[in-house]
Design a protein around this motif. Sequence first.
Motif, PDB file in Angstrom:
ATOM      1  N   ALA A   1       0.853  -1.184   0.000  1.00 57.84           N
ATOM      2  CA  ALA A   1       0.000   0.000   0.000  1.00 57.84           C
ATOM      3  C   ALA A   1       0.889   1.235   0.000  1.00 57.84           C
ATOM      4  CB  ALA A   1      -0.932   0.005   1.209  1.00 57.84           C
ATOM      5  N   LEU A   2       0.385   2.319  -0.596  1.00 55.22           N
ATOM      6  CA  LEU A   2       1.198   3.528  -0.755  1.00 55.22           C
ATOM      7  C   LEU A   2       0.381   4.764  -0.392  1.00 55.22           C
ATOM      8  CD1 LEU A   2       1.496   1.563  -3.565  1.00 55.22           C
ATOM      9  CD2 LEU A   2       3.572   2.926  -3.708  1.00 55.22           C
ATOM     10  N   CYS A   3       1.058   5.777   0.153  1.00 54.37           N
ATOM     11  CA  CYS A   3       0.425   7.072   0.380  1.00 54.37           C
ATOM     12  C   CYS A   3       1.061   8.101  -0.552  1.00 54.37           C
ATOM     13  CB  CYS A   3       0.557   7.503   1.835  1.00 54.37           C
ATOM     14  SG  CYS A   3       2.233   7.723   2.453  1.00 54.37           S
ATOM     15  N   SER A   4       0.348   9.188  -0.798  1.00 56.01           N
ATOM     16  CA  SER A   4       0.744  10.197  -1.789  1.00 56.01           C
ATOM     17  C   SER A   4       0.870   9.577  -3.174  1.00 56.01           C
ATOM     18  CB  SER A   4       2.057  10.890  -1.403  1.00 56.01           C
ATOM     19  OG  SER A   4       1.844  11.867  -0.423  1.00 56.01           O
ATOM     20  N   ALA A   5       0.070   8.563  -3.431  1.00 53.33           N
ATOM     21  CA  ALA A   5       0.175   7.825  -4.690  1.00 53.33           C
ATOM     22  C   ALA A   5      -1.099   7.883  -5.522  1.00 53.33           C
ATOM     23  CB  ALA A   5       0.525   6.367  -4.405  1.00 53.33           C
ATOM     24  N   GLY A   6      -2.086   8.669  -5.096  1.00 53.91           N
ATOM     25  CA  GLY A   6      -3.352   8.745  -5.816  1.00 53.91           C
ATOM     26  C   GLY A   6      -4.369   9.522  -5.019  1.00 53.91           C
ATOM     27  N   PRO A   7      -5.628   9.521  -5.449  1.00 55.02           N
ATOM     28  CA  PRO A   7      -6.663  10.273  -4.748  1.00 55.02           C
ATOM     29  C   PRO A   7      -7.085   9.641  -3.424  1.00 55.02           C
ATOM     30  CG  PRO A   7      -7.614   9.057  -6.576  1.00 55.02           C
ATOM     31  CD  PRO A   7      -6.117   8.913  -6.705  1.00 55.02           C
ATOM     32  N   THR A   8      -6.704   8.405  -3.204  1.00 52.36           N
ATOM     33  CA  THR A   8      -6.919   7.687  -1.949  1.00 52.36           C
ATOM     34  C   THR A   8      -5.622   6.961  -1.611  1.00 52.36           C
ATOM     35  OG1 THR A   8      -7.608   5.632  -3.021  1.00 52.36           O
ATOM     36  CG2 THR A   8      -9.343   7.277  -2.577  1.00 52.36           C
ATOM     37  N   PRO A   9      -5.513   6.366  -0.416  1.00 52.25           N
ATOM     38  CA  PRO A   9      -4.394   5.438  -0.221  1.00 52.25           C
ATOM     39  C   PRO A   9      -4.508   4.339  -1.269  1.00 52.25           C
ATOM     40  CG  PRO A   9      -6.062   5.137   1.484  1.00 52.25           C
ATOM     41  CD  PRO A   9      -6.419   6.389   0.752  1.00 52.25           C
ATOM     42  N   MET A  10      -3.397   3.989  -1.867  1.00 56.81           N
ATOM     43  CA  MET A  10      -3.423   3.090  -3.018  1.00 56.81           C
ATOM     44  C   MET A  10      -2.837   1.726  -2.662  1.00 56.81           C
ATOM     45  SD  MET A  10      -4.717   5.011  -5.448  1.00 56.81           S
ATOM     46  CE  MET A  10      -4.309   4.186  -6.992  1.00 56.81           C
ATOM     47  N   ALA A  11      -3.592   0.675  -2.934  1.00 58.72           N
ATOM     48  CA  ALA A  11      -3.039  -0.675  -2.892  1.00 58.72           C
ATOM     49  C   ALA A  11      -2.434  -0.988  -4.253  1.00 58.72           C
ATOM     50  CB  ALA A  11      -4.131  -1.681  -2.551  1.00 58.72           C
ATOM     51  N   ALA A  12      -1.525  -1.952  -4.276  1.00 61.73           N
ATOM     52  CA  ALA A  12      -0.909  -2.395  -5.528  1.00 61.73           C
ATOM     53  C   ALA A  12      -1.080  -3.904  -5.630  1.00 61.73           C
ATOM     54  CB  ALA A  12       0.563  -1.999  -5.563  1.00 61.73           C
TER      55      ALA A  12
END
Length: 289
Positions: free
Chosen positions: A217-228
Amino acid sequence: MKPAAFDWHAPTLLAEALALKAGHGEAARFLAGGQSLVPAMNFRVAQPAVLIDLNRVAVLDHLGFEEDGTLAIGALCRYRRLERDAEVARRLPLLAEALAEVAHPQIRTRGTLGGNLCHADPASEMPAVMLALEARLVLRRAGGIRQVAAAEFFLGPLATALAEDEMLAEIRIPPLPPGSGTAFLEVARRRGDYAMMGVAVVLRRGPDGRCDLARIALCSAGPTPMAAPRAAAALLGQALEPAAFAAAAALAVQEIAPMGSVQASPAYQRHLAGVLLPRALARAAERAA
């Protein structure tokens, strides 16, 4: 600046707080630590007509592990209490590691995890950590209760699945699978600033030495917290070595949708994700060993 005029209520019972929210609906906001809401009110970005101060509702201020290993965190639990809890650090090291990166000690002393998640800033560390830990959020309303997975709670920048008469009352984090390794890394302009990119990972090494569980999971990576999820799936069955980490990072960079900021362009944020993820995966794999 000063906030617009508002009515203030300080209930002592959860039922009283929920009844106030039901009665006032969208005009009312819950106040916990106030580290996000009060500045927004001072700039008049937020102008609630009613503030429902939860700080006297003692039932919301709890922290503890249940018999099955689930960590139950009340909406009023302060960051600092979580950060300093030795059992949290032992059982959920990802949470403890990421908490140390949140803002500054003064803010962590007052701010609450519940308030942070309701604010739903996609640059914040905690929403991404909740995705990686597969947390469930307990939402209460007058006469009702429901649980929502973290993956379904965040709908967009500063937008959540909370209905206008609901409160986030508790965060529930299941135990990590035995043998898991975790890691959190971020890059910020200065310590305490919002991350230009942050990554949270969970890995487990199977009996054959290969990966049998992966979450990214990533923050500052999209309009929400982003899973990959594609990147995580690519690790399954693979030897936990640099080539697999690099391949997973390349997939994750394609899955995210960074929006850029005054500190980092979307292209630079993607670059940071590609750099941080292999490092975090390597660290988690070492800890899993």
